[in-house]
Design a protein around this motif. Structure first.
Motif, PDB file in Angstrom:
ATOM      1  N   GLN A   1       0.870  -1.388   0.055  1.00 47.40           N
ATOM      2  CA  GLN A   1       0.131  -0.002   0.034  1.00 47.40           C
ATOM      3  C   GLN A   1       0.978   1.060   0.190  1.00 47.40           C
ATOM      4  O   GLN A   1       1.765   1.234   0.854  1.00 47.40           O
ATOM      5  N   VAL A   2       0.584   2.202  -0.969  1.00 49.70           N
ATOM      6  CA  VAL A   2       1.414   3.546  -0.985  1.00 49.70           C
ATOM      7  C   VAL A   2       0.846   4.372   0.188  1.00 49.70           C
ATOM      8  O   VAL A   2      -0.346   4.684   0.467  1.00 49.70           O
ATOM      9  N   GLN A   3       1.895   4.910   0.718  1.00 54.04           N
ATOM     10  CA  GLN A   3       1.669   5.937   1.594  1.00 54.04           C
ATOM     11  C   GLN A   3       2.551   7.241   1.374  1.00 54.04           C
ATOM     12  O   GLN A   3       3.536   7.094   1.151  1.00 54.04           O
ATOM     13  N   VAL A   4       2.016   8.441   1.695  1.00 48.53           N
ATOM     14  CA  VAL A   4       2.775   9.670   1.493  1.00 48.53           C
ATOM     15  C   VAL A   4       2.787  10.484   2.788  1.00 48.53           C
ATOM     16  O   VAL A   4       1.643  10.482   3.238  1.00 48.53           O
ATOM     17  N   VAL A   5       3.926  10.740   3.428  1.00 48.12           N
ATOM     18  CA  VAL A   5       3.900  11.281   4.861  1.00 48.12           C
ATOM     19  C   VAL A   5       4.800  12.600   4.444  1.00 48.12           C
ATOM     20  O   VAL A   5       5.783  12.464   4.189  1.00 48.12           O
ATOM     21  N   GLU A   6       4.331  13.774   5.121  1.00 51.13           N
ATOM     22  CA  GLU A   6       5.026  14.902   5.161  1.00 51.13           C
ATOM     23  C   GLU A   6       5.709  14.827   6.708  1.00 51.13           C
ATOM     24  O   GLU A   6       5.378  14.243   7.511  1.00 51.13           O
ATOM     25  N   SER A   7       6.645  15.722   6.744  1.00 49.89           N
ATOM     26  CA  SER A   7       7.733  15.725   8.010  1.00 49.89           C
ATOM     27  C   SER A   7       8.447  17.306   7.737  1.00 49.89           C
ATOM     28  O   SER A   7       8.653  17.623   6.779  1.00 49.89           O
ATOM     29  N   GLY A   8       8.742  17.631   9.022  1.00 47.01           N
ATOM     30  CA  GLY A   8       9.707  18.813   9.073  1.00 47.01           C
ATOM     31  C   GLY A   8       9.104  19.963   9.439  1.00 47.01           C
ATOM     32  O   GLY A   8       9.804  21.145   9.643  1.00 47.01           O
ATOM     33  N   GLY A   9       7.497  19.942   9.458  1.00 52.08           N
ATOM     34  CA  GLY A   9       6.973  21.160  10.047  1.00 52.08           C
ATOM     35  C   GLY A   9       7.414  21.629  11.486  1.00 52.08           C
ATOM     36  O   GLY A   9       8.094  20.912  12.169  1.00 52.08           O
ATOM     37  N   GLY A  10       6.999  22.895  11.880  1.00 48.65           N
ATOM     38  CA  GLY A  10       7.293  23.295  13.579  1.00 48.65           C
ATOM     39  C   GLY A  10       7.038  24.636  13.483  1.00 48.65           C
ATOM     40  O   GLY A  10       6.599  25.440  12.662  1.00 48.65           O
ATOM     41  N   LEU A  11       7.831  25.164  14.519  1.00 52.83           N
ATOM     42  CA  LEU A  11       7.263  26.812  14.995  1.00 52.83           C
ATOM     43  C   LEU A  11       8.953  27.254  14.667  1.00 52.83           C
ATOM     44  O   LEU A  11       9.877  26.818  15.032  1.00 52.83           O
ATOM     45  N   VAL A  12       8.839  28.506  13.921  1.00 48.72           N
ATOM     46  CA  VAL A  12      10.299  29.053  13.600  1.00 48.72           C
ATOM     47  C   VAL A  12       9.663  30.636  13.792  1.00 48.72           C
ATOM     48  O   VAL A  12       8.808  31.135  13.567  1.00 48.72           O
ATOM     49  N   GLN A  13      10.893  31.374  14.046  1.00 51.13           N
ATOM     50  CA  GLN A  13      10.659  32.916  14.227  1.00 51.13           C
ATOM     51  C   GLN A  13      10.763  33.385  12.760  1.00 51.13           C
ATOM     52  O   GLN A  13      11.216  32.940  11.695  1.00 51.13           O
ATOM     53  N   PRO A  14      10.089  34.496  12.376  1.00 50.71           N
ATOM     54  CA  PRO A  14      10.233  35.155  10.872  1.00 50.71           C
ATOM     55  C   PRO A  14      11.709  35.403  10.736  1.00 50.71           C
ATOM     56  O   PRO A  14      12.519  35.619  11.514  1.00 50.71           O
ATOM     57  N   ALA A  24       7.501   8.945   0.199  1.00 50.95           N
ATOM     58  CA  ALA A  24       6.652   7.979  -0.261  1.00 50.95           C
ATOM     59  C   ALA A  24       7.123   6.508   0.171  1.00 50.95           C
ATOM     60  O   ALA A  24       8.278   6.235   0.080  1.00 50.95           O
ATOM     61  N   SER A  25       6.136   5.664   0.526  1.00 48.33           N
ATOM     62  CA  SER A  25       6.636   4.167   0.730  1.00 48.33           C
ATOM     63  C   SER A  25       5.510   3.280   0.263  1.00 48.33           C
ATOM     64  O   SER A  25       4.500   3.533  -0.048  1.00 48.33           O
ATOM     65  N   GLY A  26       6.126   2.123  -0.038  1.00 46.64           N
ATOM     66  CA  GLY A  26       5.359   1.045  -0.541  1.00 46.64           C
ATOM     67  C   GLY A  26       5.755   0.558  -1.837  1.00 46.64           C
ATOM     68  O   GLY A  26       7.151   0.935  -2.111  1.00 46.64           O
ATOM     69  N   PRO A  27       5.303  -0.376  -2.741  1.00 48.46           N
ATOM     70  CA  PRO A  27       5.709  -0.721  -4.109  1.00 48.46           C
ATOM     71  C   PRO A  27       5.971   0.132  -4.931  1.00 48.46           C
ATOM     72  O   PRO A  27       5.333   0.191  -6.218  1.00 48.46           O
ATOM     73  N   ILE A  28       6.747   1.208  -4.997  1.00 47.66           N
ATOM     74  CA  ILE A  28       6.912   2.301  -5.625  1.00 47.66           C
ATOM     75  C   ILE A  28       7.848   2.067  -6.856  1.00 47.66           C
ATOM     76  O   ILE A  28       9.176   1.892  -6.604  1.00 47.66           O
ATOM     77  N   SER A  29       7.401   2.421  -8.082  1.00 47.35           N
ATOM     78  CA  SER A  29       8.343   2.479  -9.121  1.00 47.35           C
ATOM     79  C   SER A  29       9.028   3.775  -9.334  1.00 47.35           C
ATOM     80  O   SER A  29      10.101   4.097  -9.753  1.00 47.35           O
ATOM     81  N   SER A  30       8.020   4.918  -9.337  1.00 45.10           N
ATOM     82  CA  SER A  30       8.504   6.275  -9.707  1.00 45.10           C
ATOM     83  C   SER A  30       7.599   7.258  -8.923  1.00 45.10           C
ATOM     84  O   SER A  30       6.546   6.824  -8.822  1.00 45.10           O
ATOM     85  N   ILE A  31       8.175   8.102  -8.190  1.00 45.82           N
ATOM     86  CA  ILE A  31       7.364   9.508  -8.022  1.00 45.82           C
ATOM     87  C   ILE A  31       7.225  10.488  -9.076  1.00 45.82           C
ATOM     88  O   ILE A  31       8.571  11.102  -9.405  1.00 45.82           O
ATOM     89  N   ASN A  32       6.223  10.734  -9.768  1.00 43.63           N
ATOM     90  CA  ASN A  32       6.225  11.816 -10.811  1.00 43.63           C
ATOM     91  C   ASN A  32       6.161  13.156 -10.375  1.00 43.63           C
ATOM     92  O   ASN A  32       6.954  13.352  -9.575  1.00 43.63           O
ATOM     93  N   THR A  33       4.972  13.844 -10.768  1.00 52.11           N
ATOM     94  CA  THR A  33       4.975  15.125 -10.318  1.00 52.11           C
ATOM     95  C   THR A  33       4.450  15.260  -9.062  1.00 52.11           C
ATOM     96  O   THR A  33       3.552  14.579  -8.283  1.00 52.11           O
ATOM     97  N   VAL A  34       5.083  16.311  -8.101  1.00 50.28           N
ATOM     98  CA  VAL A  34       4.878  16.440  -6.692  1.00 50.28           C
ATOM     99  C   VAL A  34       4.398  17.757  -6.515  1.00 50.28           C
ATOM    100  O   VAL A  34       5.040  18.808  -7.182  1.00 50.28           O
ATOM    101  N   TYR A  35       3.490  17.954  -5.651  1.00 47.66           N
ATOM    102  CA  TYR A  35       2.585  19.296  -5.300  1.00 47.66           C
ATOM    103  C   TYR A  35       2.760  19.596  -3.982  1.00 47.66           C
ATOM    104  O   TYR A  35       2.562  18.609  -3.221  1.00 47.66           O
ATOM    105  N   TRP A  36       3.172  20.749  -3.596  1.00 48.92           N
ATOM    106  CA  TRP A  36       3.214  21.260  -2.022  1.00 48.92           C
ATOM    107  C   TRP A  36       1.934  22.443  -2.081  1.00 48.92           C
ATOM    108  O   TRP A  36       1.911  23.039  -2.963  1.00 48.92           O
ATOM    109  N   TYR A  37       1.036  22.053  -1.325  1.00 52.81           N
ATOM    110  CA  TYR A  37      -0.063  23.053  -1.291  1.00 52.81           C
ATOM    111  C   TYR A  37       0.150  23.447   0.384  1.00 52.81           C
ATOM    112  O   TYR A  37       0.740  22.643   1.293  1.00 52.81           O
ATOM    113  N   ARG A  38      -0.656  24.649   0.642  1.00 53.25           N
ATOM    114  CA  ARG A  38      -0.759  25.087   2.112  1.00 53.25           C
ATOM    115  C   ARG A  38      -2.143  25.402   2.185  1.00 53.25           C
ATOM    116  O   ARG A  38      -2.822  26.032   1.540  1.00 53.25           O
ATOM    117  N   GLN A  39      -2.675  25.455   3.781  1.00 55.81           N
ATOM    118  CA  GLN A  39      -3.811  25.813   3.910  1.00 55.81           C
ATOM    119  C   GLN A  39      -3.776  26.835   5.238  1.00 55.81           C
ATOM    120  O   GLN A  39      -3.277  25.950   6.236  1.00 55.81           O
TER     121      GLN A  39
END
Length: 125
Positions: A1-14, A24-39
């Motif tokens: 099963q494929v999973q995508v996990v983000e890490s590295g967030g936190g609190l930082v000063q301006p 990404a983990s799982g039986p992956i052949s390739s990671i194609n286009t990747v998008y970063w969004y924020r909300q």
């Protein structure tokens, strides 16, 4: 099963920096286009940066010159280096990835898109 996990967030000063990772983990052949969004609270999800399978990049005007998206093929990850952070960068950051992987049930490769769970970035003094 494929999973995508983000890490590295936190609190930082301006003015500070953070490095987000989308792995990404799982039986992956390739990671194609990747998008970063924020909300941000009370706002719609917005596209921040993309990295295509052949290296093409896109950055939102609000982050151009401050954020850099790169690929780590060995780790099957895409990173988002965020420098000169501003309070308005505060948001939950999500990774959305097009991944080619083995569909065990069908016994063949398939390409599908996956969201991560998000990682919180807070820029505050």
């Amino acid at each position: 099963q494929v999973q995508v996990v983000e890490s590295g967030g936190g609190l930082v000063q301006p003015g500070g920096s953070l490095r987000l990772s989308c792995a990404a983990s799982g039986p992956i052949s390739s990671i194609n286009t990747v998008y970063w969004y924020r909300q941000a609270p009370g706002k719609e999800r917005e596209l921040v940066a993309t990295l295509g399978s052949i290296g093409t990049t896109y950055y939102a005007d609000s982050v151009k010159g401050r954020f850099t998206i790169t690929r780590d093929n060995f780790k099957k990850a895409v990173n988002l280096q965020m420098n000169s952070l501003k309070t308005e960068d505060t948001a939950v950051y999500y990774c959305y990835a097009d991944i080619t992987h083995l569909d065990i049930g069908k016994g063949r490769e398939t390409t599908a898109s996956y969201w991560g769970q998000g990682t919180q970035v807070t820029v505050s003094s």
